[in-house]
Design a protein around this motif. Structure first.
Motif, PDB file in Angstrom:
ATOM      1  N   SER A   1       0.850  -1.189   0.000  1.00 50.01           N
ATOM      2  CA  SER A   1       0.000   0.000   0.000  1.00 50.01           C
ATOM      3  C   SER A   1       0.890   1.244   0.000  1.00 50.01           C
ATOM      4  O   SER A   1       2.102   1.158   0.246  1.00 50.01           O
ATOM      5  CB  SER A   1      -0.901   0.010   1.238  1.00 50.01           C
ATOM      6  N   GLU A   2       0.295   2.392  -0.266  1.00 53.70           N
ATOM      7  CA  GLU A   2       1.043   3.649  -0.279  1.00 53.70           C
ATOM      8  C   GLU A   2       1.705   3.907   1.070  1.00 53.70           C
ATOM      9  O   GLU A   2       2.807   4.450   1.130  1.00 53.70           O
ATOM     10  CB  GLU A   2       0.119   4.810  -0.635  1.00 53.70           C
ATOM     11  N   GLU A   3       1.043   3.521   2.154  1.00 54.40           N
ATOM     12  CA  GLU A   3       1.573   3.758   3.493  1.00 54.40           C
ATOM     13  C   GLU A   3       2.817   2.916   3.782  1.00 54.40           C
ATOM     14  O   GLU A   3       3.597   3.246   4.678  1.00 54.40           O
ATOM     15  CB  GLU A   3       0.502   3.464   4.562  1.00 54.40           C
ATOM     16  N   GLU A   4       3.007   1.833   3.058  1.00 57.91           N
ATOM     17  CA  GLU A   4       4.151   0.952   3.285  1.00 57.91           C
ATOM     18  C   GLU A   4       5.360   1.314   2.437  1.00 57.91           C
ATOM     19  O   GLU A   4       6.390   0.642   2.505  1.00 57.91           O
ATOM     20  CB  GLU A   4       3.748  -0.497   3.006  1.00 57.91           C
ATOM     21  N   LEU A   5       5.250   2.381   1.647  1.00 60.65           N
ATOM     22  CA  LEU A   5       6.337   2.801   0.769  1.00 60.65           C
ATOM     23  C   LEU A   5       6.894   4.148   1.205  1.00 60.65           C
ATOM     24  O   LEU A   5       6.156   5.015   1.678  1.00 60.65           O
ATOM     25  CB  LEU A   5       5.846   2.907  -0.677  1.00 60.65           C
ATOM     26  N   ASP A   6       8.188   4.317   1.029  1.00 59.58           N
ATOM     27  CA  ASP A   6       8.860   5.572   1.337  1.00 59.58           C
ATOM     28  C   ASP A   6       9.742   5.934   0.149  1.00 59.58           C
ATOM     29  O   ASP A   6      10.589   5.133  -0.256  1.00 59.58           O
ATOM     30  CB  ASP A   6       9.695   5.418   2.613  1.00 59.58           C
TER      31      ASP A   6
ATOM     32  N   SER B   1      10.501  -0.104   1.156  1.00 58.04           N
ATOM     33  CA  SER B   1       9.218  -0.606   1.638  1.00 58.04           C
ATOM     34  C   SER B   1       9.368  -1.023   3.084  1.00 58.04           C
ATOM     35  O   SER B   1      10.449  -1.425   3.526  1.00 58.04           O
ATOM     36  CB  SER B   1       8.752  -1.796   0.807  1.00 58.04           C
TER      37      SER B   1
ATOM     38  N   ALA C   1       4.767  11.011  -7.973  1.00 54.80           N
ATOM     39  CA  ALA C   1       4.663   9.559  -7.857  1.00 54.80           C
ATOM     40  C   ALA C   1       3.193   9.186  -7.732  1.00 54.80           C
ATOM     41  O   ALA C   1       2.401   9.939  -7.153  1.00 54.80           O
ATOM     42  CB  ALA C   1       5.440   9.057  -6.643  1.00 54.80           C
ATOM     43  N   SER C   2       2.830   8.046  -8.323  1.00 56.16           N
ATOM     44  CA  SER C   2       1.445   7.574  -8.242  1.00 56.16           C
ATOM     45  C   SER C   2       1.453   6.047  -8.285  1.00 56.16           C
ATOM     46  O   SER C   2       2.413   5.423  -8.716  1.00 56.16           O
ATOM     47  CB  SER C   2       0.612   8.140  -9.393  1.00 56.16           C
ATOM     48  N   MET C   3       0.335   5.469  -7.810  1.00 61.30           N
ATOM     49  CA  MET C   3       0.175   4.021  -7.855  1.00 61.30           C
ATOM     50  C   MET C   3      -1.062   3.697  -8.678  1.00 61.30           C
ATOM     51  O   MET C   3      -2.080   4.384  -8.579  1.00 61.30           O
ATOM     52  CB  MET C   3       0.040   3.448  -6.448  1.00 61.30           C
ATOM     53  N   ASP C   4      -0.948   2.632  -9.486  1.00 58.93           N
ATOM     54  CA  ASP C   4      -2.051   2.224 -10.332  1.00 58.93           C
ATOM     55  C   ASP C   4      -1.942   0.725 -10.582  1.00 58.93           C
ATOM     56  O   ASP C   4      -0.955   0.269 -11.173  1.00 58.93           O
ATOM     57  CB  ASP C   4      -2.013   3.009 -11.654  1.00 58.93           C
TER      58      ASP C   4
ATOM     59  N   LEU D   1       3.952   1.198  -9.204  1.00 57.75           N
ATOM     60  CA  LEU D   1       4.360   2.496  -8.704  1.00 57.75           C
ATOM     61  C   LEU D   1       5.022   3.243  -9.854  1.00 57.75           C
ATOM     62  O   LEU D   1       5.968   2.738 -10.464  1.00 57.75           O
ATOM     63  CB  LEU D   1       5.348   2.337  -7.543  1.00 57.75           C
TER      64      LEU D   1
END
Length: 152
Positions: A62-67, A79, A115-118, A122
């Motif tokens: 998830s977005e919260e698990e990535l830096d 991650s 940056a975006s996720m789809d 990433l």
């Protein structure tokens, strides 16, 4: 895989300001390269002359698990997978959900713009923003005015 040993001593002796490039090449051929495995898989895409996109396959994060951090011409993507959930028993686990760290060396004037996720991918957008003083400029040829020293 064969190890390549390069000696950059002549470069350090004769070239001023290229020490960062030599250091980067040393890191790429040395232990830094061995530490980076192929997880997660990624693409680097050239969108036009000054725009790039890095796409990483990060299914299960998830977005919260990535830096994502850009500093000193290095893009760092890490991650931090949360493993505090209920324990699962897999019959087969083909989706790797392990922590990772991926570094990309950025050229001068390359900036991360977004940056975006789809769909488990990433996307990191990069632009090369060359300062006006560094861009080529047209020099017009004009007539030179000569002073006649004899008439002065």
């Amino acid at each position: 895989m064969r190890s390549i040993d390069l000696d950059f001593t002549p470069l350090y002796r004769s070239a001023i300001g290229f020490d960062r490039v030599a250091h980067m090449l040393e890191n790429m051929t040395g232990t830094q390269q061995a530490k980076q495995n192929s997880y997660p898989p990624y693409n680097i895409e050239l969108l036009d002359d000054n725009r790039y996109r890095i796409t990483m396959a990060i299914a299960g994060f998830s977005e919260e698990e990535l830096d994502i951090e850009a500093r000193d011409n290095v893009l760092l993507i890490q991650s931090k997978k949360d493993t505090s959930g209920p324990e699962r028993k897999y019959l087969y686990q083909g989706i790797a959900e392990r922590n990772f760290e991926r570094r990309f060396q950025l050229a001068d004037y390359v900036k991360v713009t977004g940056a975006s996720m789809d769909n488990g991918l990433l996307h990191i957008e990069l632009d090369r923003e060359i300062p006006e003083a560094m861009k080529p400029r047209k020099i017009n040829i004009g007539k030179q005015q000569l002073l006649d020293t004899e008439t002065a």
